[in-house]
Write a protein that holds these residues in place. Structure first.
Motif, PDB file in Angstrom:
ATOM      1  N   ALA A  16      -9.646 -39.302  42.513  1.00 38.86           N
ATOM      2  CA  ALA A  16      -8.753 -40.388  42.928  1.00 38.86           C
ATOM      3  C   ALA A  16      -9.513 -41.480  43.682  1.00 38.86           C
ATOM      4  O   ALA A  16      -9.211 -42.666  43.545  1.00 38.86           O
ATOM      5  CB  ALA A  16      -7.626 -39.836  43.794  1.00 38.86           C
ATOM      6  N   TRP A  17     -10.520 -41.066  44.446  1.00 36.61           N
ATOM      7  CA  TRP A  17     -11.310 -42.044  45.200  1.00 36.61           C
ATOM      8  C   TRP A  17     -12.074 -42.975  44.269  1.00 36.61           C
ATOM      9  O   TRP A  17     -12.225 -44.171  44.545  1.00 36.61           O
ATOM     10  CB  TRP A  17     -12.288 -41.321  46.135  1.00 36.61           C
ATOM     11  N   TYR A  51     -10.758 -40.286  33.216  1.00 33.62           N
ATOM     12  CA  TYR A  51     -10.823 -38.915  32.707  1.00 33.62           C
ATOM     13  C   TYR A  51     -10.214 -37.936  33.714  1.00 33.62           C
ATOM     14  O   TYR A  51      -9.449 -37.033  33.360  1.00 33.62           O
ATOM     15  CB  TYR A  51     -12.281 -38.555  32.410  1.00 33.62           C
ATOM     16  N   LYS A  52     -10.537 -38.128  34.992  1.00 30.94           N
ATOM     17  CA  LYS A  52     -10.033 -37.267  36.055  1.00 30.94           C
ATOM     18  C   LYS A  52      -9.436 -38.123  37.183  1.00 30.94           C
ATOM     19  O   LYS A  52      -9.972 -38.169  38.291  1.00 30.94           O
ATOM     20  CB  LYS A  52     -11.170 -36.395  36.614  1.00 30.94           C
ATOM     21  N   ILE A  95     -18.719 -44.884  35.138  1.00 29.51           N
ATOM     22  CA  ILE A  95     -17.861 -44.873  36.323  1.00 29.51           C
ATOM     23  C   ILE A  95     -16.390 -44.995  35.940  1.00 29.51           C
ATOM     24  O   ILE A  95     -15.546 -44.199  36.385  1.00 29.51           O
ATOM     25  CB  ILE A  95     -18.271 -46.009  37.281  1.00 29.51           C
ATOM     26  N   THR A  96     -16.064 -45.982  35.098  1.00 27.10           N
ATOM     27  CA  THR A  96     -14.661 -46.170  34.706  1.00 27.10           C
ATOM     28  C   THR A  96     -14.184 -45.017  33.824  1.00 27.10           C
ATOM     29  O   THR A  96     -13.012 -44.618  33.894  1.00 27.10           O
ATOM     30  CB  THR A  96     -14.478 -47.501  33.960  1.00 27.10           C
ATOM     31  N   GLY A  97     -15.085 -44.479  32.994  1.00 27.08           N
ATOM     32  CA  GLY A  97     -14.710 -43.351  32.142  1.00 27.08           C
ATOM     33  C   GLY A  97     -14.337 -42.128  32.951  1.00 27.08           C
ATOM     34  O   GLY A  97     -13.341 -41.456  32.664  1.00 27.08           O
ATOM     35  N   LEU A  98     -15.133 -41.808  33.978  1.00 22.95           N
ATOM     36  CA  LEU A  98     -14.816 -40.676  34.838  1.00 22.95           C
ATOM     37  C   LEU A  98     -13.525 -40.922  35.615  1.00 22.95           C
ATOM     38  O   LEU A  98     -12.741 -39.992  35.846  1.00 22.95           O
ATOM     39  CB  LEU A  98     -15.976 -40.429  35.809  1.00 22.95           C
ATOM     40  N   ALA A  99     -13.288 -42.168  35.997  1.00 26.09           N
ATOM     41  CA  ALA A  99     -12.081 -42.509  36.755  1.00 26.09           C
ATOM     42  C   ALA A  99     -10.814 -42.280  35.935  1.00 26.09           C
ATOM     43  O   ALA A  99      -9.798 -41.823  36.475  1.00 26.09           O
ATOM     44  CB  ALA A  99     -12.154 -43.959  37.227  1.00 26.09           C
ATOM     45  N   ARG A 116      -9.042 -48.409  33.204  1.00 22.20           N
ATOM     46  CA  ARG A 116      -8.898 -48.281  31.749  1.00 22.20           C
ATOM     47  C   ARG A 116      -9.164 -49.616  31.057  1.00 22.20           C
ATOM     48  O   ARG A 116      -9.806 -49.674  29.999  1.00 22.20           O
ATOM     49  CB  ARG A 116      -7.491 -47.793  31.402  1.00 22.20           C
ATOM     50  N   LEU A 117      -8.691 -50.697  31.663  1.00 22.40           N
ATOM     51  CA  LEU A 117      -8.937 -52.023  31.092  1.00 22.40           C
ATOM     52  C   LEU A 117     -10.428 -52.331  31.068  1.00 22.40           C
ATOM     53  O   LEU A 117     -10.959 -52.815  30.057  1.00 22.40           O
ATOM     54  CB  LEU A 117      -8.181 -53.086  31.883  1.00 22.40           C
TER      55      LEU A 117
END
Length: 217
Positions: A159-160, A153-154, A147-151, A172-173
């Motif tokens: 944005a949601w 990455y894109k 989930i955080t990786g996709l957030a 990222r943290l």
């Protein structure tokens, strides 16, 4: 007399031996990406100094790191989804998920036993309480990493999802913290394998372990 007893099914062994190198490569390529913007510090001291990146050969490999990270990401996702689906449909989850209210207490007793500070380990089935907590936690961490990786990455297209993670910086943290958690898991897991001995390691390779009469598998 000792006899061979089935401990790990082929599917479990397959998922384990695919996931282990893939996760390591994800961390390795992630460190190539992190080199370009090593933002995290312990006080004024960088968490990973530049000399460490140089020794590990990670400097100036941002594009390579991103390419490898995004390729292995899909293998990590597919292997993880298949693993979770298999454990659910096969019923293997019953051995992996802590079911006792005393799971954390038993896990503490397992740790004391491994450190030779407690004579007897708490009773266990296929996996002890510490293993159940660790393996269940890794699945949750994997979902968090996805989930955080996709957030991050894109962040524009998703944005949601970035907002759901508390924003790009927080996502990222969390992605970084989860990565450090994997490294900690590797250290503990390898240590447990060494303490458990060759018989336990062999069972994850061939599926069977030697059990003496009267011993519980």
């Amino acid at each position: 007399m000792a006899k061979l007893v089935l401990k790990h099914l082929l599917a479990i062994r397959w998922f384990h031996w695919v996931n282990f190198p893939i996760l390591f490569l994800m961390i390795w390529s992630g460190m190539m990406i992190y080199w370009a913007y090593p933002v995290y510090h312990i006080g004024p001291v960088p968490l990973f100094p530049q000399w460490l990146f140089a020794i590990l050969g990670l400097k100036f490999r941002l594009a390579e790191g991103m390419a490898l990270h995004f390729v292995f990401m899909w293998i990590f996702i597919v292997n993880g989804v298949l693993y979770v689906a298999y454990t659910l449909f096969s019923g293997e989850w019953r051995y992996l998920v802590p079911r006792s209210r005393s799971a954390f207490r038993d896990a503490w007793h397992v740790l004391l036993h491994d450190l030779h500070l407690r004579k007897e380990a708490p009773p266990q089935e296929k996996y002890n309480a510490a293993q159940q907590i660790a393996y269940s936690g890794i699945v949750v961490m994997g979902i968090g990493s996805l989930i955080t990786g996709l957030a991050i990455y894109k962040p524009a297209q998703l944005a949601w999802l970035a907002a759901l993670c508390g924003g790009y910086e927080f996502a990222r943290l969390m992605h970084f913290v989860l990565t450090m958690g994997y490294l900690g898991f590797f250290v503990v897991h390898v240590g447990q394998v060494i303490l458990a001995g060759w018989n336990n390691f062999r069972s994850m390779v061939i599926g069977y372990e030697l059990v003496k009469d009267g011993e519980q598998s």
